[in-house]
Design a protein around this motif. Sequence first.
Motif, PDB file in Angstrom:
ATOM      1  N   SER A   1       0.842  -1.195   0.000  1.00 35.86           N
ATOM      2  CA  SER A   1       0.000   0.000   0.000  1.00 35.86           C
ATOM      3  C   SER A   1       0.878   1.246   0.000  1.00 35.86           C
ATOM      4  CB  SER A   1      -0.907   0.008   1.235  1.00 35.86           C
ATOM      5  OG  SER A   1      -1.699  -1.163   1.296  1.00 35.86           O
ATOM      6  N   SER A   2       0.325   2.355  -0.462  1.00 35.38           N
ATOM      7  CA  SER A   2       1.103   3.591  -0.547  1.00 35.38           C
ATOM      8  C   SER A   2       0.302   4.772  -0.031  1.00 35.38           C
ATOM      9  CB  SER A   2       1.516   3.883  -1.997  1.00 35.38           C
ATOM     10  OG  SER A   2       2.281   2.833  -2.531  1.00 35.38           O
ATOM     11  N   LEU A   3       1.026   5.738   0.537  1.00 36.81           N
ATOM     12  CA  LEU A   3       0.473   7.043   0.882  1.00 36.81           C
ATOM     13  C   LEU A   3       1.276   8.081   0.111  1.00 36.81           C
ATOM     14  CD1 LEU A   3       0.085   6.864   4.781  1.00 36.81           C
ATOM     15  CD2 LEU A   3      -1.529   6.154   3.026  1.00 36.81           C
ATOM     16  N   ILE A   4       0.598   8.941  -0.636  1.00 36.96           N
ATOM     17  CA  ILE A   4       1.278   9.946  -1.454  1.00 36.96           C
ATOM     18  C   ILE A   4       0.867  11.329  -0.971  1.00 36.96           C
ATOM     19  CG2 ILE A   4       1.739  10.774  -3.784  1.00 36.96           C
ATOM     20  CD1 ILE A   4       0.745   8.088  -4.848  1.00 36.96           C
ATOM     21  N   ASP A   5       1.855  12.165  -0.692  1.00 39.46           N
ATOM     22  CA  ASP A   5       1.603  13.533  -0.243  1.00 39.46           C
ATOM     23  C   ASP A   5       1.381  14.426  -1.465  1.00 39.46           C
ATOM     24  OD1 ASP A   5       1.628  16.095   0.804  1.00 39.46           O
ATOM     25  OD2 ASP A   5       3.350  15.749   2.112  1.00 39.46           O
ATOM     26  N   PRO A   6       0.237  15.104  -1.563  1.00 41.60           N
ATOM     27  CA  PRO A   6       0.014  15.998  -2.705  1.00 41.60           C
ATOM     28  C   PRO A   6       1.051  17.117  -2.812  1.00 41.60           C
ATOM     29  CG  PRO A   6      -2.053  15.551  -1.566  1.00 41.60           C
ATOM     30  CD  PRO A   6      -0.957  14.999  -0.702  1.00 41.60           C
ATOM     31  N   LEU A   7       1.628  17.552  -1.682  1.00 41.30           N
ATOM     32  CA  LEU A   7       2.658  18.586  -1.755  1.00 41.30           C
ATOM     33  C   LEU A   7       3.893  18.056  -2.474  1.00 41.30           C
ATOM     34  CD1 LEU A   7       3.852  21.336  -1.142  1.00 41.30           C
ATOM     35  CD2 LEU A   7       4.459  20.510   1.146  1.00 41.30           C
ATOM     36  N   LEU A   8       4.251  16.792  -2.243  1.00 40.51           N
ATOM     37  CA  LEU A   8       5.373  16.199  -2.978  1.00 40.51           C
ATOM     38  C   LEU A   8       5.079  16.228  -4.470  1.00 40.51           C
ATOM     39  CD1 LEU A   8       8.013  14.567  -3.224  1.00 40.51           C
ATOM     40  CD2 LEU A   8       6.629  12.491  -2.902  1.00 40.51           C
ATOM     41  N   TRP A   9       3.871  15.878  -4.835  1.00 41.83           N
ATOM     42  CA  TRP A   9       3.468  15.913  -6.248  1.00 41.83           C
ATOM     43  C   TRP A   9       3.672  17.318  -6.819  1.00 41.83           C
ATOM     44  CZ3 TRP A   9       0.789  11.913  -9.099  1.00 41.83           C
ATOM     45  CH2 TRP A   9       0.314  12.321 -10.344  1.00 41.83           C
ATOM     46  N   ASP A  10       3.229  18.328  -6.088  1.00 40.70           N
ATOM     47  CA  ASP A  10       3.330  19.707  -6.582  1.00 40.70           C
ATOM     48  C   ASP A  10       4.780  20.180  -6.647  1.00 40.70           C
ATOM     49  OD1 ASP A  10       0.619  19.718  -6.818  1.00 40.70           O
ATOM     50  OD2 ASP A  10       0.235  20.979  -5.065  1.00 40.70           O
TER      51      ASP A  10
END
Length: 695
Positions: free
Chosen positions: A258-267
């Motif tokens: 499973s994964s958790l992705i931070d939207p700030l990292l994406w940005d």
Amino acid sequence: MGAGMGTASARPAHMSTAYDERVHSAASAQTRRARPSWPVALAVLLALVAGLLGAGAAPASADGTSADLTITGLDPATVRVPSEVTLSGTLTNTGPNRLAGATVRLWSARGPITNGDALSNALSAEQDVTSTPPVPGAEASATVADLDAGASAPYSLRASSEALGLMSASSAYLVGAMLVDAEGGLIASARTVITCPGEGGYQAATVAVLSSAPSLVPSTDDGAAGQAVLTDDHLAAEIAGGGRLDLIADLAEADDVSSLIDPLLWDELTAMSSGYQVRTGPGTTADGTGQAAAASFLDRLRRIAANGRSHRTLYGSPDVTAAAAAGRGELVGAAEDALPAAHPLAVLPLAVVTDGSSTSQAIVDLLDGVDPGLVLAPDLDADGEYYRVDDLAMLATHESIAQGSAGDGSDSDAQRAARLRAEQLVYSLSGSPAVDVVATADAARAELAGADGRARVTVDELTASQQPVTTSAQDTAPSSPTDRSGPERTARGDLGVYEELTGRGPGIDADALTLAAWSSSFPSDADADEYVRTALAPISQALSSGEVSVHISERLVIPDDDSALPVSVTNTMSVPVRVRIHFASDNPGRISIDDTDVLEIGAGESVTVRIAPRATSNGDVQMNAVVMTTGEHATELGPRSEFVVSANSSGRVAWVIIIASGIVLMAATALRVKQVRHERARAVEDAARGRRAAE
């Protein structure tokens, strides 16, 4: 190992040390899910205390002999059938003298470990390795060539699984290496864990956290000013081959992780992929090095986000526990609101990782406001239990997993991977697979090392397969060692001062910078503070670049009522300012002076204004003057300067300026604005604390 791998064997007659007794007592205890009765628990405790009293590190040698022993390899790491086991590593002579006549030997505690409590006790307790039965075999020990002070040498030891006592399936065993002198005295030792999963294997849940400490300077110009600016280039290093995020992404791409992705990292990656600058000083930047790598890593994130096993975090991954403990719970809602509806990750379910006090009513209420699909909580009973706390779904996670083991050289990749496998095995035996939240490179390498017999399950599969344990929120105040109030005050203080003094926006989004400062991805409060200060460097430099000063003649006598007094105002700062001069009279009914209009003074420039005292009767009146900002919360920029205005019988007005130099009436700096704003902020915080205490 023979037939012993299929079923638990009887205890060998030679196992008689205090440590062996302790391990067997712990191994016979029930799992965390079914707690042992108090007599069993007492027996385990007494055995552990006895073992601790009888165990200890090697006594200091009279001649100063000392060494470090590390374990860097274990092959095979998982034993499912009888096999030869090789333990390898490095020994280093850390003493002042030549190391001679020493021998490195294998040792094994031999007691099967089958539950989490026993494993924790075994790894945390001291081990009297010299009292363990010798491991038979020609390659189970090796004479060490003489080593000069500071020199190192590799070692490799080998023995059969049967000789090591690995006789029970679905168990873990404590083994290691010891370095002894010619008389058999212990010089150093190291330990690791061998896993024997049995034919049925075991289950584990792994969560890869794709987040990083913020580095983007949040701008209010929507890219109009050109390339994005980052406070440092650490993200480029993390996404490079072998970097922290590269390893965690490798793990996230594995089956059933499973994964958790931070939207700030994406940005931040999106900004980097378009070309970016890295701040090198208050007024200087350099080209970033990770543009191409950011574009490539962003493609990986897109694939991970679409794999059906991913969740998103709150924007910037704020430390929910720390924010609640500091009375800044509104940041949790702000983090959810910061994610635009059109963001590529907005379609993913929300998951939140807490850092303690997870069942506190204050935190439960905050999380309930953002409605996460799942809360991962390290402070719940760490056996993979699935909880329902009010309306929140919470899953217990493991804090200590993959951290190696106690003793010398306990933090090698091989030891961390061994610890991970053992903990996952013993918790799986209880029916609740361990949940490992992976956010570091070390933990990622441990998970990527592989494990024979391990079957991963996603957190969604894990929660779907269990009935939640229902519990209520606790009426306890959240607590956290983390406090980002300081960086937040710095951010809001400097940006507010700049806007108040200059009358224009600083170009940095104060709310976004504040939210980023509370990110749980920062290793420490000091790192968060450094991020804020670097982001604000141009603003802070401008605010400290000079002063606003007012000049007037030492003594003036005005010949008639219509005359005006010239006053010169100089701005030596590197930015334009908007100020006014405020005059206060002790007796405005006799003599008064109107405030000046707003004065807009360019960087390094001066302006002259004329002011006219108004007198209605004779006499002297004490007055003072001060430079003030023009914002909503007008702030005095410096100490008040006193002077006397004298009106004579003919209605004329005379000025007596009471100052030390007779030239500069007042000098104002941005420091004064910051001081006043900090005083106001402290007053607001004190009032808020008082209200919370009253509640």
